[in-house]
Write a protein that holds these residues in place. Sequence first.
Motif, PDB file in Angstrom:
ATOM      1  N   VAL A  65      -0.629  -5.099   1.183  1.00 32.76           N
ATOM      2  CA  VAL A  65      -0.570  -6.387   1.885  1.00 32.76           C
ATOM      3  C   VAL A  65       0.720  -7.084   1.489  1.00 32.76           C
ATOM      4  O   VAL A  65       1.032  -7.191   0.298  1.00 32.76           O
ATOM      5  CB  VAL A  65      -1.777  -7.281   1.543  1.00 32.76           C
ATOM      6  CG1 VAL A  65      -1.636  -8.658   2.192  1.00 32.76           C
ATOM      7  CG2 VAL A  65      -3.079  -6.612   1.974  1.00 32.76           C
ATOM      8  N   LEU A  66       1.453  -7.556   2.474  1.00 28.01           N
ATOM      9  CA  LEU A  66       2.669  -8.334   2.246  1.00 28.01           C
ATOM     10  C   LEU A  66       2.437  -9.733   2.782  1.00 28.01           C
ATOM     11  O   LEU A  66       2.176  -9.912   3.976  1.00 28.01           O
ATOM     12  CB  LEU A  66       3.863  -7.684   2.942  1.00 28.01           C
ATOM     13  CG  LEU A  66       5.174  -8.480   2.955  1.00 28.01           C
ATOM     14  CD1 LEU A  66       5.653  -8.778   1.538  1.00 28.01           C
ATOM     15  CD2 LEU A  66       6.245  -7.731   3.750  1.00 28.01           C
ATOM     16  N   ALA A  67       2.526 -10.736   1.911  1.00 28.62           N
ATOM     17  CA  ALA A  67       2.310 -12.124   2.308  1.00 28.62           C
ATOM     18  C   ALA A  67       3.626 -12.887   2.252  1.00 28.62           C
ATOM     19  O   ALA A  67       4.338 -12.844   1.249  1.00 28.62           O
ATOM     20  CB  ALA A  67       1.283 -12.788   1.396  1.00 28.62           C
ATOM     21  N   ILE A  95      -3.351 -13.218  -2.515  1.00 33.02           N
ATOM     22  CA  ILE A  95      -3.684 -12.761  -3.875  1.00 33.02           C
ATOM     23  C   ILE A  95      -5.143 -13.070  -4.192  1.00 33.02           C
ATOM     24  O   ILE A  95      -5.883 -12.217  -4.701  1.00 33.02           O
ATOM     25  CB  ILE A  95      -2.753 -13.408  -4.912  1.00 33.02           C
ATOM     26  CG1 ILE A  95      -1.310 -12.911  -4.697  1.00 33.02           C
ATOM     27  CG2 ILE A  95      -3.206 -13.090  -6.330  1.00 33.02           C
ATOM     28  CD1 ILE A  95      -0.274 -13.730  -5.437  1.00 33.02           C
ATOM     29  N   LEU A  96      -5.577 -14.282  -3.863  1.00 31.31           N
ATOM     30  CA  LEU A  96      -6.967 -14.673  -4.124  1.00 31.31           C
ATOM     31  C   LEU A  96      -7.929 -13.848  -3.271  1.00 31.31           C
ATOM     32  O   LEU A  96      -8.967 -13.389  -3.748  1.00 31.31           O
ATOM     33  CB  LEU A  96      -7.152 -16.166  -3.848  1.00 31.31           C
ATOM     34  CG  LEU A  96      -6.448 -17.125  -4.816  1.00 31.31           C
ATOM     35  CD1 LEU A  96      -6.551 -18.558  -4.313  1.00 31.31           C
ATOM     36  CD2 LEU A  96      -7.036 -17.002  -6.218  1.00 31.31           C
ATOM     37  N   PRO A 110      -2.917  -3.367  -3.361  1.00 33.88           N
ATOM     38  CA  PRO A 110      -1.734  -4.053  -3.905  1.00 33.88           C
ATOM     39  C   PRO A 110      -1.312  -5.212  -2.999  1.00 33.88           C
ATOM     40  O   PRO A 110      -1.178  -5.036  -1.787  1.00 33.88           O
ATOM     41  CB  PRO A 110      -0.656  -2.968  -3.922  1.00 33.88           C
ATOM     42  CG  PRO A 110      -1.377  -1.671  -3.770  1.00 33.88           C
ATOM     43  CD  PRO A 110      -2.623  -1.968  -2.989  1.00 33.88           C
ATOM     44  N   ILE A 111      -1.138  -6.380  -3.598  1.00 30.97           N
ATOM     45  CA  ILE A 111      -0.711  -7.558  -2.849  1.00 30.97           C
ATOM     46  C   ILE A 111       0.730  -7.882  -3.242  1.00 30.97           C
ATOM     47  O   ILE A 111       1.038  -8.061  -4.425  1.00 30.97           O
ATOM     48  CB  ILE A 111      -1.601  -8.775  -3.141  1.00 30.97           C
ATOM     49  CG1 ILE A 111      -3.091  -8.422  -2.974  1.00 30.97           C
ATOM     50  CG2 ILE A 111      -1.194  -9.948  -2.253  1.00 30.97           C
ATOM     51  CD1 ILE A 111      -3.509  -8.093  -1.574  1.00 30.97           C
ATOM     52  N   ILE A 158      -1.483 -23.411  -8.951  1.00 28.74           N
ATOM     53  CA  ILE A 158      -2.203 -22.215  -8.501  1.00 28.74           C
ATOM     54  C   ILE A 158      -1.239 -21.029  -8.419  1.00 28.74           C
ATOM     55  O   ILE A 158      -1.605 -19.895  -8.753  1.00 28.74           O
ATOM     56  CB  ILE A 158      -2.883 -22.469  -7.137  1.00 28.74           C
ATOM     57  CG1 ILE A 158      -3.940 -23.573  -7.272  1.00 28.74           C
ATOM     58  CG2 ILE A 158      -3.538 -21.187  -6.620  1.00 28.74           C
ATOM     59  CD1 ILE A 158      -4.537 -24.015  -5.955  1.00 28.74           C
ATOM     60  N   ARG A 159      -0.011 -21.286  -7.987  1.00 25.63           N
ATOM     61  CA  ARG A 159       0.988 -20.221  -7.934  1.00 25.63           C
ATOM     62  C   ARG A 159       1.213 -19.634  -9.320  1.00 25.63           C
ATOM     63  O   ARG A 159       1.292 -18.406  -9.477  1.00 25.63           O
ATOM     64  CB  ARG A 159       2.307 -20.778  -7.369  1.00 25.63           C
ATOM     65  CG  ARG A 159       3.472 -19.790  -7.473  1.00 25.63           C
ATOM     66  CD  ARG A 159       4.665 -20.206  -6.639  1.00 25.63           C
ATOM     67  NE  ARG A 159       5.218 -21.477  -7.006  1.00 25.63           N
ATOM     68  CZ  ARG A 159       6.212 -22.079  -6.348  1.00 25.63           C
ATOM     69  NH1 ARG A 159       6.744 -21.507  -5.283  1.00 25.63           N
ATOM     70  NH2 ARG A 159       6.665 -23.248  -6.750  1.00 25.63           N
ATOM     71  N   ARG A 160       1.314 -20.479 -10.335  1.00 25.35           N
ATOM     72  CA  ARG A 160       1.553 -20.000 -11.699  1.00 25.35           C
ATOM     73  C   ARG A 160       0.380 -19.153 -12.208  1.00 25.35           C
ATOM     74  O   ARG A 160       0.575 -18.241 -13.018  1.00 25.35           O
ATOM     75  CB  ARG A 160       1.795 -21.191 -12.640  1.00 25.35           C
ATOM     76  CG  ARG A 160       3.113 -21.917 -12.365  1.00 25.35           C
ATOM     77  CD  ARG A 160       3.180 -23.258 -13.103  1.00 25.35           C
ATOM     78  NE  ARG A 160       4.339 -24.015 -12.688  1.00 25.35           N
ATOM     79  CZ  ARG A 160       5.497 -24.041 -13.331  1.00 25.35           C
ATOM     80  NH1 ARG A 160       5.636 -23.334 -14.430  1.00 25.35           N
ATOM     81  NH2 ARG A 160       6.510 -24.765 -12.883  1.00 25.35           N
ATOM     82  N   TRP A 161      -0.809 -19.442 -11.722  1.00 25.54           N
ATOM     83  CA  TRP A 161      -1.973 -18.672 -12.152  1.00 25.54           C
ATOM     84  C   TRP A 161      -2.120 -17.376 -11.361  1.00 25.54           C
ATOM     85  O   TRP A 161      -2.465 -16.328 -11.919  1.00 25.54           O
ATOM     86  CB  TRP A 161      -3.251 -19.508 -12.015  1.00 25.54           C
ATOM     87  CG  TRP A 161      -4.479 -18.736 -12.402  1.00 25.54           C
ATOM     88  CD1 TRP A 161      -4.894 -18.404 -13.663  1.00 25.54           C
ATOM     89  CD2 TRP A 161      -5.443 -18.160 -11.502  1.00 25.54           C
ATOM     90  NE1 TRP A 161      -6.053 -17.659 -13.602  1.00 25.54           N
ATOM     91  CE2 TRP A 161      -6.412 -17.504 -12.299  1.00 25.54           C
ATOM     92  CE3 TRP A 161      -5.579 -18.155 -10.117  1.00 25.54           C
ATOM     93  CZ2 TRP A 161      -7.503 -16.842 -11.741  1.00 25.54           C
ATOM     94  CZ3 TRP A 161      -6.663 -17.495  -9.551  1.00 25.54           C
ATOM     95  CH2 TRP A 161      -7.608 -16.845 -10.356  1.00 25.54           C
ATOM     96  N   THR A 162      -1.851 -17.432 -10.050  1.00 23.18           N
ATOM     97  CA  THR A 162      -2.120 -16.265  -9.197  1.00 23.18           C
ATOM     98  C   THR A 162      -0.996 -15.236  -9.207  1.00 23.18           C
ATOM     99  O   THR A 162      -1.270 -14.028  -9.123  1.00 23.18           O
ATOM    100  CB  THR A 162      -2.367 -16.703  -7.742  1.00 23.18           C
ATOM    101  OG1 THR A 162      -1.258 -17.485  -7.276  1.00 23.18           O
ATOM    102  CG2 THR A 162      -3.651 -17.511  -7.629  1.00 23.18           C
ATOM    103  N   TYR A 163       0.250 -15.658  -9.280  1.00 25.41           N
ATOM    104  CA  TYR A 163       1.367 -14.716  -9.115  1.00 25.41           C
ATOM    105  C   TYR A 163       1.342 -13.540 -10.106  1.00 25.41           C
ATOM    106  O   TYR A 163       1.709 -12.415  -9.726  1.00 25.41           O
ATOM    107  CB  TYR A 163       2.696 -15.447  -9.187  1.00 25.41           C
ATOM    108  CG  TYR A 163       3.175 -15.980  -7.845  1.00 25.41           C
ATOM    109  CD1 TYR A 163       2.299 -16.158  -6.774  1.00 25.41           C
ATOM    110  CD2 TYR A 163       4.508 -16.312  -7.629  1.00 25.41           C
ATOM    111  CE1 TYR A 163       2.728 -16.646  -5.553  1.00 25.41           C
ATOM    112  CE2 TYR A 163       4.957 -16.797  -6.410  1.00 25.41           C
ATOM    113  CZ  TYR A 163       4.063 -16.964  -5.378  1.00 25.41           C
ATOM    114  OH  TYR A 163       4.502 -17.438  -4.169  1.00 25.41           O
ATOM    115  N   PRO A 164       0.942 -13.740 -11.362  1.00 25.50           N
ATOM    116  CA  PRO A 164       0.865 -12.578 -12.263  1.00 25.50           C
ATOM    117  C   PRO A 164      -0.127 -11.511 -11.803  1.00 25.50           C
ATOM    118  O   PRO A 164      -0.065 -10.369 -12.271  1.00 25.50           O
ATOM    119  CB  PRO A 164       0.439 -13.194 -13.601  1.00 25.50           C
ATOM    120  CG  PRO A 164       0.955 -14.596 -13.537  1.00 25.50           C
ATOM    121  CD  PRO A 164       0.743 -14.995 -12.104  1.00 25.50           C
TER     122      PRO A 164
END
Length: 383
Positions: A97-99, A109-110, A118-119, A139-145
């Motif tokens: 998936v490419l977002a 990602i969520l 793979p996201i 939320i970006r800081r939590w999800t991106y990893p």
Amino acid sequence: MNKTNMNIVILIYSMHSGGAERVTANLTNEWAKRGWQVTVITLAPKSMDFYELHSDISRIALDLAAESPSILKAFFSNLHRMIAIRRELRRLSPDIVLAMMVDSSILAILAGMRLGIPIIGAEHTYPPMDPTKLIWDRIRRWTYPHAARVVMLTSEGLSWLNDKIPNVHGAVIPNPVLYPLAVFEPKLIVESLVTADRKLLLAVGRMVESKQFDRLIEVFSMHVDLHQDWDLVILGDGPERQALKSQVQALGLKTRVHLPGQAGNMGDWYQRADLYVMSSRYEGFPNTLTEAMAHGCAAVSYDCDTGPRDIIRHGVDGLLVSPVGDVPALAEALHQLMQDDEVRQRMRQRAIEVRERYSLKAILTLWDKLFNEAVSNLITKKT
């Protein structure tokens, strides 16, 4: 692993007339031509679509793009979006998936948690210059990893990502430049605005504050008497368009400055332009700049974060202007090239080298490598 027939889903807010949408159309069309199974999912309805997609691309519009009047409403709206995206990912079972852009990357990602897909997230601006709302930033800081990769457009963007978000898996892939460009509606005939005996200074972009088209119009007003054979055309649309029209009217420039709206035949305009100008306060990786140069336009741009300094080779195929937003500095740079046909022609001849520097083939190779690494890493984890 080298997967030659990939099943890929692209998630983006809309396929309206923005830069990220243009890149999405360019990439997905090429992947579809390879025979890949490509699905483009948007939150916005299909009625907002501007760019044409390959006939083999599956197009899904979730129609979940409404604005939220409160924080609580926004929470439940995004929860609904995430559930809808997850449902489609389960049904489609893609290889990857490419977002595109921040909100879509976070939602993907969520939605993809524990699905074994793979996201890939992709940012299309330079975050320090285009900050998100505080809650989205957190939320970006939590999800991106949790993403397989997060793609930035420039090395400056990657440095920011690595500095601000620990344990993120970042990569740099610039936007490709297409030459020649596809033609679609609406078509604006160049000669209807700029006759053959006139010289054309061209700017293109969404009419928003960050593009600083008001400063560009102010700069051009300083040149109308000195360069009487030049006209300025700004192609695009957006919330600032009416204010810009009023500015043109107030300056008495209606016969010299034109704001005709969007054009689907951009190649004709780039081909006709004598000089391209970019007045942005910030960029990600400006598609219009590479497109103009690919058509043989010398370019003048503010040396903003980020993109122009990666694309323009100062003094070779254009001029970079500092400080960003300085009206006299931009006016002087434009004057240098507007008055000197010989220098402008020399720069035009070097500008077309951007076709190779950012060729679609070269950029697709980077995406192929990233996709194959992400899929291979997932298989390794499962075994």
